[in-house]
Design a protein around this motif. Sequence first.
Motif, PDB file in Angstrom:
ATOM      1  N   ASP B 121       0.754  -1.135   0.067  1.00  0.00           N
ATOM      2  CA  ASP B 121      -0.098   0.079  -0.327  1.00  0.00           C
ATOM      3  C   ASP B 121       0.924   1.488   0.140  1.00  0.00           C
ATOM      4  OD1 ASP B 121      -2.468  -1.241   0.073  1.00  0.00           O
ATOM      5  OD2 ASP B 121      -2.898  -1.265   2.157  1.00  0.00           O
ATOM      6  N   ALA B 122       2.136   1.090   0.823  1.00  0.00           N
ATOM      7  CA  ALA B 122       2.778   2.376   0.454  1.00  0.00           C
ATOM      8  C   ALA B 122       3.711   2.616  -0.440  1.00  0.00           C
ATOM      9  CB  ALA B 122       3.695   2.134   1.804  1.00  0.00           C
ATOM     10  N   PRO B 124       4.694   3.997  -4.021  1.00  0.00           N
ATOM     11  CA  PRO B 124       3.948   5.097  -4.983  1.00  0.00           C
ATOM     12  C   PRO B 124       3.101   4.582  -5.986  1.00  0.00           C
ATOM     13  CG  PRO B 124       6.102   5.410  -4.568  1.00  0.00           C
ATOM     14  CD  PRO B 124       5.973   4.276  -3.913  1.00  0.00           C
ATOM     15  N   SER B 126       1.124   1.921  -5.893  1.00  0.00           N
ATOM     16  CA  SER B 126      -0.328   1.847  -5.171  1.00  0.00           C
ATOM     17  C   SER B 126      -1.356   2.734  -5.157  1.00  0.00           C
ATOM     18  CB  SER B 126      -0.189   0.855  -3.949  1.00  0.00           C
ATOM     19  OG  SER B 126       0.841  -0.408  -4.006  1.00  0.00           O
ATOM     20  N   GLN B 127      -0.554   3.944  -4.793  1.00  0.00           N
ATOM     21  CA  GLN B 127      -1.082   5.273  -4.749  1.00  0.00           C
ATOM     22  C   GLN B 127      -1.552   5.942  -5.937  1.00  0.00           C
ATOM     23  OE1 GLN B 127      -0.511   7.861  -1.046  1.00  0.00           O
ATOM     24  NE2 GLN B 127       1.285   6.637  -1.282  1.00  0.00           N
ATOM     25  N   PHE B 128      -0.672   5.720  -6.851  1.00  0.00           N
ATOM     26  CA  PHE B 128      -0.818   6.929  -7.964  1.00  0.00           C
ATOM     27  C   PHE B 128      -0.927   6.228  -9.245  1.00  0.00           C
ATOM     28  CE2 PHE B 128       1.648   8.986  -4.365  1.00  0.00           C
ATOM     29  CZ  PHE B 128       0.893   9.731  -4.299  1.00  0.00           C
TER      30      PHE B 128
END
Lengths: 136, 380
Positions: B121-122, B124, B126-128
């Motif tokens: 999850d941490a 990049p 996975s977020q962007f």
Amino acid sequence: MAYNKPIPVPQGESDVYWQKAKEHELWLRKCNACDNAYFYPRDISPCCFSKDTDWIRASGKASLFTYGIVQRAPHPGFVDDVPFVTAIVELEEGPKMATNIVIDNPTFDNLQIGMDLEVVFEDITDELALPKFKPV
Amino acid sequence: MTDLRKTVAIVGVDESDEIGKVPDKSNLTHHAEAAYNALEDAGMSIKDVNGLFTAGTSTLNLAEYLGIEPSFTDTTAVGGSSFIIHIAHAMAAINAGYCDVALVTHGEAGRSRRSRPGGDDADPGSQFETPYGFLGAPINYAMAARRYMHQYGEEYARQGMAEVAVATRKWAQLNPKAYMKDDMSFDDYHNSRWISEPFHLFDCCLVTDAGGAYVITSAERAKDAKKKPVWVLGAAESHDHNLISQMPDLTRTVAKNTGPAALERSGVTHDDIDLSMIYDSFTYTVLATLESLGFCGPGEAPDFVADQRTAPGGDFAMNTSGGGLSYTHSGMYGMFLVLEAVRQLRGECGDRQLDDPKLCLINGTGGSLSSTGTTVLAID
């Protein structure tokens, strides 16, 4: 139906980004050592490896740098979306970011590289909104 | 830089026992079978092995499974290029005296045990990227291919991609181990279904179950091997991004650095190369790589591969195994570039054998056009 695509999990270095996105604003990190904005957010800048960095609000204006039209869903959450557009856009402030282009019936004709775009936000959960882009 | 030419040699290569669609075998089974077969090809024993290299799983996991206690261990994992980069690392380790017989293995049940892309999850990505559907190589690489089309012309680029797909299939038809051997015409290519536009199905590599391994050793120990040594002349490696949205130039890979560096370290030039093994995760990967390596200039690859120049009988021998596009592609394909290079140099390729090749350039590409490893192999 509940939102079943992958959901971003805000982290310590990105919580401002996601908090502002929830308020339908796009914010970037800027390096004060060289005065350039960068993406994705991290506390130490990748351009100068400087800790002298700020958050700035982006204009939301961008241009289409490249894209693909996805016909085969890569995940169950995207099955109802195909065809959909994955894209890299160049923000007015300089950085590039991955996103989706919100457009009906995407084709190579109605998606021209270099075309002007503006940010829109999709509220995906009570806590999260995803910045996407649509043609101006 | 120290001249390391011909200080190490590849002396054994092979696939796992069955490749293609092998639903009952795990990743580690493919690793172990390939290791067994490659050591047999080398005429060496597992007891000789003191250097262990892999990617996709830790050498911790692998060494226990194989029963090895290595004195040099390397899990460099930068995508499908890793197994090319391992050649450079083995060359350094053997010359430093940390090991003298290195085993490099790959095993991936990519077809039967396909895992969904995803990560921490941490991370990049996975977020962007993944929230937008940037999941899997066809979507990521399409970003680069579309940009290339914009810069150099859509029809022109498309024809280059078609040439690569059709030529590579012709080589596969000469390889008994190839997965896809049906005839492919240009019409078949253009009519194949869209996966992630601009990619048709036939722009995309296969997804198979397969393992491969090679044994690399010092010049001294190579004398004990069963077959003629295939020398490593030189090698280079690099990477410049992880996420496709962070790639500095979508039309140039870091082969622009590793190609010239590997050639210089090898003391040879582009014109000396008899065979090029170019990682073909996608047809586009080949175009971008040929340009980045310097076989032709930016935007020139479609002309370079025109008129089936890379097909059997053409004057630029490339991907003679049938490549990731038609022979096999388990997920991290780089290993199989090495197998074919060694077999061609040894003259073991049957119907697809080139006429006495002496020098082969290998270029592996990993991640989302992120990493490359280039090496030049030679036979006396």
